[in-house]
Design a protein around this motif. Structure first.
Motif, PDB file in Angstrom:
ATOM      1  N   SER A 299      10.881  -4.832   0.395  1.00 11.94           N
ATOM      2  CA  SER A 299      10.940  -4.920   1.857  1.00 11.94           C
ATOM      3  C   SER A 299       9.678  -4.391   2.527  1.00 11.94           C
ATOM      4  CB  SER A 299      12.164  -4.164   2.380  1.00 11.94           C
ATOM      5  OG  SER A 299      12.065  -2.777   2.069  1.00 11.94           O
ATOM      6  N   GLU A 300       8.901  -3.593   1.813  1.00 14.24           N
ATOM      7  CA  GLU A 300       7.693  -3.005   2.398  1.00 14.24           C
ATOM      8  C   GLU A 300       6.414  -3.710   1.951  1.00 14.24           C
ATOM      9  OE1 GLU A 300       8.306   1.625   2.454  1.00 14.24           O
ATOM     10  OE2 GLU A 300       9.294   0.774   0.680  1.00 14.24           O
ATOM     11  N   THR A 301       6.554  -4.673   1.049  1.00 15.40           N
ATOM     12  CA  THR A 301       5.377  -5.354   0.502  1.00 15.40           C
ATOM     13  C   THR A 301       4.940  -6.474   1.438  1.00 15.40           C
ATOM     14  OG1 THR A 301       6.017  -4.815  -1.766  1.00 15.40           O
ATOM     15  CG2 THR A 301       4.486  -6.641  -1.475  1.00 15.40           C
ATOM     16  N   ARG A 302       3.626  -6.577   1.637  1.00 11.27           N
ATOM     17  CA  ARG A 302       3.045  -7.575   2.525  1.00 11.27           C
ATOM     18  C   ARG A 302       1.859  -8.249   1.824  1.00 11.27           C
ATOM     19  NH1 ARG A 302       7.095  -6.230   4.507  1.00 11.27           N
ATOM     20  NH2 ARG A 302       7.527  -5.446   6.615  1.00 11.27           N
ATOM     21  N   VAL A 303       1.589  -9.486   2.241  1.00 11.08           N
ATOM     22  CA  VAL A 303       0.369 -10.176   1.816  1.00 11.08           C
ATOM     23  C   VAL A 303      -0.555 -10.220   3.022  1.00 11.08           C
ATOM     24  CG1 VAL A 303      -0.646 -12.268   0.870  1.00 11.08           C
ATOM     25  CG2 VAL A 303       1.644 -11.551   0.136  1.00 11.08           C
TER      26      VAL A 303
END
Length: 574
Positions: A299-303
């Motif tokens: 849920s905290e991972t972004r590209v």
């Protein structure tokens, strides 16, 4: 018929009234020949000049972006330069060839070490080499070598650790796209709390490392900033949190790092967060995201995407694990940045050196039909848990690594992406693994490709032996069935209909009557045609048919028969 080591008549009739010394051979004026290059590229080389250009192109094509001869390195501030724990930074240099002489220069002092193939030198710089605050610095390491090496940096202070793969100087560039700053509560958000006086709330930075020429660097964004650097100087530039597109442009090649000295991770702790940015290639790339990179933090991972004049932040979605962009793609998760590997940069072999007191993993991404070919060292993967990337033909898995050096390679035709991931006291970090080769081979990790050449000069067996030797090759021996099959496939790519038979590196001993390979290997697996070989009176040299109906059958033949040679050089394997 004598062995090839025994003397024969001094002269040869080369036709047209021309005679030459036998040690020179006949009819060398026909200089055209076929070279087989990786990926099935066939070249008809008409002159030494064209040959040199072709081999230069081959070297460039088969050399990965992570291997080189010259590197520059710097050590970003970790947590804070005034932190009571001293940094334990390391540079890990791995040689790909024997007798590799490596020099590390710090200011005016140089340290030298000679490495064997596959050997790693772990160099620990002085603690004072850590960068402080901002501004211009000369705290730089210059690494040079006489053979190809890879360089991996480990930034470590207390429990804050980051790793990064250094790019060689000749693969650096003049333009870089800067990713958008991730939203990190307590560090970059809310924006009005960012201040230079508190480590975890300080601004994100760009660290620009200059190479060997005077340089002018401009960061283009809402308010462009320009700095001039002397050779081997470093500039640290603070970034605002505003959502704007940023581009680094320089007059000469530079290296660029992006990150933060003490970004909030979890439980009110902070740690270093840095990555080396890839140059802007201005090409459309496809990136696949292995699920393990978002482990326990989906849920905290972004590209983070930077494309031309715009920025985009995309939440990680395991049901849509592919990103296509013409810019930079960096995966952010609490405590770590990962430069995503574009599909065009997949390789066939990578090397990972484990870090002490750390759980070490390789994350492997490969086509679902070619998982059986993945190797770690000499071993197949043991009960791998392959995860399908939704909507793609790719799967990924994580492999726990042994201490020391781990060579990860593919035996077949498939290429793959490999990431190094470390977990230390619950914090995950890592980087793309260095790509040693993009040439798959069943024999191992190729650091220099094989060369196969079918000469267009038809002559006797002994003359063919010399022909290959004059081209720094060998009349080919291929004693194993797997190598024979491999070579037959290669030959099919270069032969034409006019080519019916070739000499290769097998003949009969005049003393014992036994067949032997020129390279000294035992004769076990053969491909003799029906009724072959005959008696010693039938012939003492081995010839191979290229006619489609014969399936590359061998036969014994009079060594004076004119045929084309098949010349070869083995690949260099790490």
């Amino acid at each position: 018929m004598e062995d090839e080591s025994q003397p024969r008549a001094n002269t040869l009739d080369c036709g047209g009234g021309e005679k030459k010394n036998r040690t020179v051979g006949c009819c060398w004026r026909t200089s055209r020949f076929h070279w087989l290059l990786p990926d099935g590229l066939v070249a008809a080389v008409m002159s030494p000049e064209l040959l040199l250009l072709l081999l230069a192109a081959l070297t460039s094509e088969s050399t990965a972006d992570s291997t080189g001869l010259n590197f520059i390195a710097a050590f970003p501030e970790n947590i804070a330069f005034y932190h009571p724990d001293a940094p334990e930074n390391k540079i890990r240099i791995t040689a790909l060839f024997p007798d590799t002489e490596v020099n590390i220069k710090v200011y005016s002092n140089t340290e030298t070490r000679t490495l064997a193939s596959g050997e790693t030198w772990e160099y620990a710089p002085e603690a004072t080499m850590e960068l402080m605050g901002s501004g211009i610095s000369t705290k730089i390491l210059q690494i040079t070598s006489n053979n190809l090496i890879t360089v991996h940096a480990v930034y470590l202070k207390k429990d804050s650790v980051q790793t990064t793969l250094l790019r060689p100087d000749d693969k650096l560039d003049k333009e870089y796209l800067v990713p958008p700053i991730p939203v990190i509560e307590g560090t970059s958000h809310p924006a009005d709390m960012v201040t230079r006086t508190v480590a975890e709330r300080s601004p994100f930075k760009l660290i620009v490392i200059n190479t060997e020429k005077d340089n002018k660097i401009t960061v283009k964004h809402a308010e462009p900033e320009t700095v001039s650097l002397l050779p081997h100087q470093i500039a640290q530039l603070s970034l605002t949190t505003e959502d704007v597109s940023r581009v680094v442009k320089a007059d000469e090649p530079v290296a660029v790092l992006f990150g933060h000295s003490c970004a909030i991770r979890e439980n009110c702790t902070c740690g270093q967060l840095y990555t080396w940015l890839p140059p802007d290639k201005q090409e459309q790339f496809k990136f696949y995201i292995p699920p393990f990179l978002a482990k326990d933090a989906k849920s905290e991972t972004r590209v983070l995407l930077s494309v031309g004049g715009s920025n985009h932040v995309i939440p990680y979605n395991p049901n849509s694990p592919v990103v296509e962009t013409a810019g930079t793609a960096v995966l952010y998760r609490p405590g770590a940045f990962f430069n995503l590997i574009p599909e065009k940069d997949f390789g066939s072999c990578s090397i990972i050196n484990s870090i002490a007191e750390t759980e070490n993993f390789a994350v492997i991404l490969v086509h679902k039909d070619f998982t059986d070919g993945v190797r770690v060292g000499e071993l197949s993967l043991e009960s791998p848990q392959w995860q399908q990337l939704v909507g793609t033909d790719f799967v990924s898995t994580d492999v726990a690594l042994a201490s020391g050096k781990n060579v990860i390679w593919h035996t077949g035709t498939s290429k793959m992406a490999v990431y190094y991931v470390g977990i230390r006291k619950g914090a995950l970090f890592g980087n793309p693994a260095p790509i040693i080769s993009k040439i798959p081979d069943f024999r191992g990790c190729i650091v220099s490709p094989e060369v196969l050449k079918i000469g267009e000069v038809a002559d006797g067996w002994r003359e063919s032996l010399k022909y290959c030797s004059d081209n720094n090759l060998d009349l080919m021996s291929f004693p194993g069935a797997q190598l024979q099959s491999h070579i037959y496939n290669k030959i099919m790519q270069v032969k034409d209909d006019s080519l019916s038979h070739v000499w290769f590196g097998m003949r009969r001993s005049s003393q014992t009557g036994e067949w032997y390979w020129l390279n000294g290997d035992s004769v076990n697996e053969t491909n003799w045609g029906e009724g072959e070989p005959g008696t010693e009176d039938d012939g003492q040299c081995a010839i191979m048919s290229l006619e489609s109906s014969t399936r590359f059958a061998w036969s014994d033949e009079n060594c004076c028969r004119k045929a084309h040679p098949i010349c070869y050089r083995d690949p260099v394997i790490l």
